[in-house]
Design an enzyme around this catalytic site. Sequence first.
Site, mmCIF file in Angstrom:
data_model
loop_
_atom_site.group_PDB
_atom_site.id
_atom_site.type_symbol
_atom_site.label_atom_id
_atom_site.label_comp_id
_atom_site.label_asym_id
_atom_site.label_seq_id
_atom_site.Cartn_x
_atom_site.Cartn_y
_atom_site.Cartn_z
ATOM 1 N N ASP A 1 0.774 -1.246 0.000
ATOM 2 C CA ASP A 1 0.000 0.000 0.000
ATOM 3 C C ASP A 1 0.807 1.297 0.000
ATOM 4 O O ASP A 1 0.485 2.235 0.737
ATOM 5 C CB ASP A 1 -0.964 0.017 1.195
ATOM 6 N N LYS B 1 -7.578 -3.982 -2.156
ATOM 7 C CA LYS B 1 -8.215 -4.615 -1.009
ATOM 8 C C LYS B 1 -8.918 -3.556 -0.177
ATOM 9 O O LYS B 1 -8.615 -2.364 -0.290
ATOM 10 C CB LYS B 1 -7.178 -5.366 -0.173
ATOM 11 N N CYS C 1 -1.983 -1.920 8.062
ATOM 12 C CA CYS C 1 -1.935 -2.979 7.047
ATOM 13 C C CYS C 1 -0.716 -3.885 7.183
ATOM 14 O O CYS C 1 -0.814 -5.093 6.994
ATOM 15 C CB CYS C 1 -2.024 -2.375 5.649
#
Length: 189
Positions: A18, A78, A111
């Site tokens: 990410d 996601k 994350c």
Amino acid sequence: MPHSTHLMAHEAALLVIDVQEKLMAKIPGAATLVRNIAFLIDGVRLLDVPVSATEQYPKGLGPTVPELAQRLPERPDKVAFSCCAIPAVAEGFRNKGRSRIVLAGIESHVCVLHTALDLLAAGFGVFLAVDALASRLALDHEIALRRLASAGAILTTVETVLFELTGGSGHPRFKQVSALVQERMKGLS
């Protein structure tokens, strides 16, 4: 016999988590972080270590930063914090025989933490390239690293990862890895 925490190229994979435009704008030292992740990607590719990447809700957080997007394969998106919510991530590592996963990306306490815990629970060895990880707040980053280390993740650095995967100056790609290290050092001075 190597130590159980020794990182070996034939068992390793890199997962970049990410590193997206709208998130990076809030990360202290973002330019250094991107440089370290790029260095890690370039190095593991020299050593034939597979690279995977994800994006968290790109519609809201934007795409991966351009400097890394050009180096990364397709990045599934996601909405769950853990990359393991994408079945192809862990399955891909297993299918390639990769049991030791190096993590890089953001944010350490969200994350990255969720992904690392899920990978550990699934039996993977998790290696945290701490100079390729970040959070918006230093305390969140530090506590996430402490928590993950106590859960069994191995703390390391991008340069340590590359030299560990190379194994020594006898490696056929040692000179190329060494050149990457020297180039990175120019950017740090």
